[in-house]
Design a protein around this motif. Structure first.
Motif, PDB file in Angstrom:
ATOM      1  N   HIS A 194      11.721 -51.545  25.566  1.00 27.12           N
ATOM      2  CA  HIS A 194      12.605 -50.427  25.226  1.00 27.12           C
ATOM      3  C   HIS A 194      11.868 -49.089  25.262  1.00 27.12           C
ATOM      4  O   HIS A 194      10.636 -49.029  25.207  1.00 27.12           O
ATOM      5  CB  HIS A 194      13.208 -50.637  23.836  1.00 27.12           C
ATOM      6  CG  HIS A 194      14.296 -51.663  23.812  1.00 27.12           C
ATOM      7  ND1 HIS A 194      15.623 -51.350  23.991  1.00 27.12           N
ATOM      8  CD2 HIS A 194      14.247 -53.020  23.648  1.00 27.12           C
ATOM      9  CE1 HIS A 194      16.345 -52.454  23.934  1.00 27.12           C
ATOM     10  NE2 HIS A 194      15.532 -53.487  23.723  1.00 27.12           N
ATOM     11  N   LYS A 195      12.666 -48.031  25.354  1.00 28.27           N
ATOM     12  CA  LYS A 195      12.138 -46.669  25.271  1.00 28.27           C
ATOM     13  C   LYS A 195      11.918 -46.340  23.794  1.00 28.27           C
ATOM     14  O   LYS A 195      12.847 -46.434  22.984  1.00 28.27           O
ATOM     15  CB  LYS A 195      13.116 -45.680  25.909  1.00 28.27           C
ATOM     16  CG  LYS A 195      13.324 -45.899  27.399  1.00 28.27           C
ATOM     17  CD  LYS A 195      14.536 -45.151  27.915  1.00 28.27           C
ATOM     18  CE  LYS A 195      14.334 -43.655  27.875  1.00 28.27           C
ATOM     19  NZ  LYS A 195      15.511 -42.949  28.488  1.00 28.27           N
ATOM     20  N   ILE A 196      10.697 -45.943  23.463  1.00 32.73           N
ATOM     21  CA  ILE A 196      10.317 -45.723  22.067  1.00 32.73           C
ATOM     22  C   ILE A 196       9.997 -44.250  21.835  1.00 32.73           C
ATOM     23  O   ILE A 196       9.308 -43.606  22.629  1.00 32.73           O
ATOM     24  CB  ILE A 196       9.093 -46.584  21.686  1.00 32.73           C
ATOM     25  CG1 ILE A 196       9.385 -48.067  21.917  1.00 32.73           C
ATOM     26  CG2 ILE A 196       8.691 -46.332  20.239  1.00 32.73           C
ATOM     27  CD1 ILE A 196      10.538 -48.611  21.101  1.00 32.73           C
ATOM     28  N   ILE A 197      10.499 -43.742  20.725  1.00 29.80           N
ATOM     29  CA  ILE A 197      10.183 -42.380  20.280  1.00 29.80           C
ATOM     30  C   ILE A 197       9.291 -42.525  19.050  1.00 29.80           C
ATOM     31  O   ILE A 197       9.714 -43.088  18.032  1.00 29.80           O
ATOM     32  CB  ILE A 197      11.460 -41.605  19.925  1.00 29.80           C
ATOM     33  CG1 ILE A 197      12.422 -41.590  21.122  1.00 29.80           C
ATOM     34  CG2 ILE A 197      11.125 -40.178  19.492  1.00 29.80           C
ATOM     35  CD1 ILE A 197      13.835 -41.167  20.759  1.00 29.80           C
ATOM     36  N   ALA A 212      11.398 -46.716   5.443  1.00 29.36           N
ATOM     37  CA  ALA A 212      11.388 -46.410   6.867  1.00 29.36           C
ATOM     38  C   ALA A 212      12.403 -47.286   7.584  1.00 29.36           C
ATOM     39  O   ALA A 212      12.405 -48.509   7.424  1.00 29.36           O
ATOM     40  CB  ALA A 212       9.993 -46.638   7.443  1.00 29.36           C
ATOM     41  N   LEU A 213      13.261 -46.650   8.365  1.00 30.31           N
ATOM     42  CA  LEU A 213      14.313 -47.359   9.083  1.00 30.31           C
ATOM     43  C   LEU A 213      14.074 -47.270  10.592  1.00 30.31           C
ATOM     44  O   LEU A 213      13.688 -46.209  11.104  1.00 30.31           O
ATOM     45  CB  LEU A 213      15.686 -46.757   8.773  1.00 30.31           C
ATOM     46  CG  LEU A 213      16.095 -46.677   7.297  1.00 30.31           C
ATOM     47  CD1 LEU A 213      17.461 -46.013   7.181  1.00 30.31           C
ATOM     48  CD2 LEU A 213      16.109 -48.062   6.668  1.00 30.31           C
ATOM     49  N   VAL A 214      14.298 -48.366  11.297  1.00 28.13           N
ATOM     50  CA  VAL A 214      14.272 -48.366  12.756  1.00 28.13           C
ATOM     51  C   VAL A 214      15.702 -48.129  13.227  1.00 28.13           C
ATOM     52  O   VAL A 214      16.631 -48.859  12.841  1.00 28.13           O
ATOM     53  CB  VAL A 214      13.739 -49.701  13.309  1.00 28.13           C
ATOM     54  CG1 VAL A 214      13.733 -49.667  14.839  1.00 28.13           C
ATOM     55  CG2 VAL A 214      12.330 -49.965  12.781  1.00 28.13           C
ATOM     56  N   LEU A 215      15.895 -47.103  14.059  1.00 30.33           N
ATOM     57  CA  LEU A 215      17.230 -46.638  14.396  1.00 30.33           C
ATOM     58  C   LEU A 215      17.397 -46.427  15.898  1.00 30.33           C
ATOM     59  O   LEU A 215      16.426 -46.217  16.627  1.00 30.33           O
ATOM     60  CB  LEU A 215      17.531 -45.322  13.676  1.00 30.33           C
ATOM     61  CG  LEU A 215      17.398 -45.330  12.148  1.00 30.33           C
ATOM     62  CD1 LEU A 215      17.347 -43.908  11.629  1.00 30.33           C
ATOM     63  CD2 LEU A 215      18.542 -46.099  11.524  1.00 30.33           C
ATOM     64  N   ALA A 216      18.635 -46.442  16.322  1.00 33.94           N
ATOM     65  CA  ALA A 216      18.989 -46.092  17.702  1.00 33.94           C
ATOM     66  C   ALA A 216      20.466 -45.727  17.716  1.00 33.94           C
ATOM     67  O   ALA A 216      21.207 -46.013  16.756  1.00 33.94           O
ATOM     68  CB  ALA A 216      18.708 -47.249  18.652  1.00 33.94           C
ATOM     69  N   SER A 217      20.907 -45.110  18.787  1.00 31.43           N
ATOM     70  CA  SER A 217      22.329 -44.759  18.913  1.00 31.43           C
ATOM     71  C   SER A 217      23.097 -45.941  19.496  1.00 31.43           C
ATOM     72  O   SER A 217      22.540 -46.772  20.233  1.00 31.43           O
ATOM     73  CB  SER A 217      22.483 -43.548  19.828  1.00 31.43           C
ATOM     74  OG  SER A 217      22.135 -43.890  21.164  1.00 31.43           O
ATOM     75  N   PRO A 218      24.390 -46.054  19.187  1.00 32.11           N
ATOM     76  CA  PRO A 218      25.203 -47.104  19.809  1.00 32.11           C
ATOM     77  C   PRO A 218      25.196 -47.012  21.337  1.00 32.11           C
ATOM     78  O   PRO A 218      25.200 -48.037  22.026  1.00 32.11           O
ATOM     79  CB  PRO A 218      26.603 -46.837  19.238  1.00 32.11           C
ATOM     80  CG  PRO A 218      26.357 -46.132  17.945  1.00 32.11           C
ATOM     81  CD  PRO A 218      25.146 -45.285  18.187  1.00 32.11           C
ATOM     82  N   GLY A 219      25.161 -45.775  21.858  1.00 29.78           N
ATOM     83  CA  GLY A 219      25.137 -45.598  23.300  1.00 29.78           C
ATOM     84  C   GLY A 219      23.895 -46.166  23.943  1.00 29.78           C
ATOM     85  O   GLY A 219      23.962 -46.823  24.996  1.00 29.78           O
ATOM     86  N   TYR A 220      22.730 -45.932  23.299  1.00 29.26           N
ATOM     87  CA  TYR A 220      21.482 -46.475  23.838  1.00 29.26           C
ATOM     88  C   TYR A 220      21.513 -48.001  23.811  1.00 29.26           C
ATOM     89  O   TYR A 220      21.142 -48.660  24.791  1.00 29.26           O
ATOM     90  CB  TYR A 220      20.281 -45.964  23.048  1.00 29.26           C
ATOM     91  CG  TYR A 220      18.993 -46.630  23.471  1.00 29.26           C
ATOM     92  CD1 TYR A 220      18.247 -46.138  24.536  1.00 29.26           C
ATOM     93  CD2 TYR A 220      18.541 -47.800  22.838  1.00 29.26           C
ATOM     94  CE1 TYR A 220      17.089 -46.781  24.957  1.00 29.26           C
ATOM     95  CE2 TYR A 220      17.397 -48.440  23.243  1.00 29.26           C
ATOM     96  CZ  TYR A 220      16.665 -47.926  24.305  1.00 29.26           C
ATOM     97  OH  TYR A 220      15.526 -48.576  24.733  1.00 29.26           O
ATOM     98  N   LEU A 221      21.932 -48.566  22.697  1.00 30.80           N
ATOM     99  CA  LEU A 221      21.929 -50.027  22.552  1.00 30.80           C
ATOM    100  C   LEU A 221      22.928 -50.682  23.504  1.00 30.80           C
ATOM    101  O   LEU A 221      22.681 -51.778  24.012  1.00 30.80           O
ATOM    102  CB  LEU A 221      22.239 -50.405  21.107  1.00 30.80           C
ATOM    103  CG  LEU A 221      21.192 -49.960  20.071  1.00 30.80           C
ATOM    104  CD1 LEU A 221      21.666 -50.281  18.656  1.00 30.80           C
ATOM    105  CD2 LEU A 221      19.843 -50.605  20.341  1.00 30.80           C
ATOM    106  N   GLY A 231      17.148 -39.506  19.424  1.00 34.28           N
ATOM    107  CA  GLY A 231      17.809 -40.785  19.224  1.00 34.28           C
ATOM    108  C   GLY A 231      19.320 -40.663  19.346  1.00 34.28           C
ATOM    109  O   GLY A 231      19.982 -41.497  19.991  1.00 34.28           O
ATOM    110  N   VAL A 232      19.897 -39.636  18.736  1.00 37.72           N
ATOM    111  CA  VAL A 232      21.341 -39.400  18.835  1.00 37.72           C
ATOM    112  C   VAL A 232      21.752 -39.175  20.288  1.00 37.72           C
ATOM    113  O   VAL A 232      22.854 -39.545  20.702  1.00 37.72           O
ATOM    114  CB  VAL A 232      21.739 -38.194  17.952  1.00 37.72           C
ATOM    115  CG1 VAL A 232      23.174 -37.763  18.231  1.00 37.72           C
ATOM    116  CG2 VAL A 232      21.559 -38.530  16.470  1.00 37.72           C
ATOM    117  N   ALA A 233      20.836 -38.584  21.077  1.00 37.27           N
ATOM    118  CA  ALA A 233      21.118 -38.313  22.491  1.00 37.27           C
ATOM    119  C   ALA A 233      20.836 -39.527  23.385  1.00 37.27           C
ATOM    120  O   ALA A 233      20.670 -39.377  24.606  1.00 37.27           O
ATOM    121  CB  ALA A 233      20.294 -37.113  22.954  1.00 37.27           C
TER     122      ALA A 233
END
Length: 300
Positions: free
Chosen positions: A192-195, A168-177, A236-238
């Motif tokens: 943070h906003k969590i999905i 399991a990986l915790v991920l986010a987009s570069p734009g969000y970060l 996440g990509v968005a």
């Protein structure tokens, strides 16, 4: 337990009717009259106390109870055929309807690419593949094999066979970060906003383990709660938040930099992918052929 003498009456006729789509065609297939076929189905419904078929002058359709009963009846007939073949020494080619349930992401990323090879190898098996992220009850839902991804499988009388291991990986987009900052510790997730993935027992509790082996529980507030990991990735990509999914759910998002891993220096929970089925004893040829095929193609 005593078996009723008429327990199996009408089952073969009922299956003929459903497959043929009409009483008339079922009569032609079975060599009986149309009136006999109709009477047998009526007697079966009366004995069960439920309506199995919706009848109109032009068509037949299964009721929900009829659909469930039809799936079970097909299995009974196939089991009887296999029992007979075993007695008379035939090793018949695997055949019949094979009902499989699989998580959407694993089905699309791993099972889908190998299906054509399986159907070419076993042309007499009719696949009924349900891609669904909800937890399936193998027995009551009438499936032959269920594929499950879990950190721990619940204790069960069912048989499980591990296909592979993921993480399991915790991920986010570069734009969000870039907009909200990079969390340095799991406890920072409360800012943070969590999905979150709703099919987990505790979707708002995320477990982490540091390099010393110490575990912590982090309570997160879900900005979005969904039962679909593909939607988690799309959101996440968005730039909609931080989320956690198995590695097998990803395509090339990490390689292309569309998503980046958060807490990469923390241990990653291990997720097993399993095939679950009722019993090793008297396993039908169609089930055994699918299990062996998947292990050959995908097993670690």
């Amino acid at each position: 337990m005593a078996i009723k003498s008429k327990f199996l009456d009408g089952i073969v006729i009922f299956v003929h009717v459903v497959k043929a789509g009409s009483f008339t065609q079922a009569a032609d297939i079975s060599g009986h009259s149309t009136s006999y076929i109709s009477k047998e189905v009526n007697k079966l419904e009366a004995r069960l106390g439920v309506r199995l078929l919706h009848r109109t002058t032009r068509s037949l359709s299964l009721t929900p109870e009829g659909e469930l009963y039809f799936q079970r009846c097909q299995q009974i007939i196939e089991d009887a055929e296999q029992a007979e073949n075993a007695i008379i020494g035939k090793q018949g080619e695997p055949h019949g309807v094979l009902r499989i349930s699989c998580p959407i992401s694993y089905g699309l990323s791993n099972i889908s690419p190998i299906l054509s090879k399986f159907t070419e190898k076993h042309p007499k098996i009719q696949l009924d593949l349900d891609l669904n992220d909800r937890k399936i009850d193998l027995i009551s839902d009438g499936f032959d094999v269920v594929i499950r991804a879990a950190i721990h499988l619940e204790d069960s009388s069912l048989i499980s066979r591990k296909i592979t291991q993921s993480e399991a990986l915790v991920l986010a987009s570069p734009g969000y970060l870039a907009k909200h900052g990079v969390p340095q510790h799991p406890y920072d997730l409360d800012r943070h906003k969590i999905i979150s993935y709703s099919n987990l027992k505790q979707p708002n509790i995320w477990l982490f383990q540091d390099h010393n082996g110490d575990s912590i529980q982090v309570h997160v507030e879900s900005h979005v709660l969904t039962n679909n990991s593909t939607l988690e990735i799309d959101l996440g990509v968005a730039d909609q938040g931080i989320f956690r999914v198995p590695r097998f759910a990803l395509k090339d998002e990490l390689e292309t930099g569309t998503l980046v891993e958060v807490f990469s220096d923390w241990a990653k929970p291990s997720i097993g992918v399993y095939m679950v089925y009722p019993s090793r004893k008297h396993m039908s040829a169609k089930v055994r052929s699918f299990i062996d095929f998947v292990m050959e193609e995908l097993g670690d």
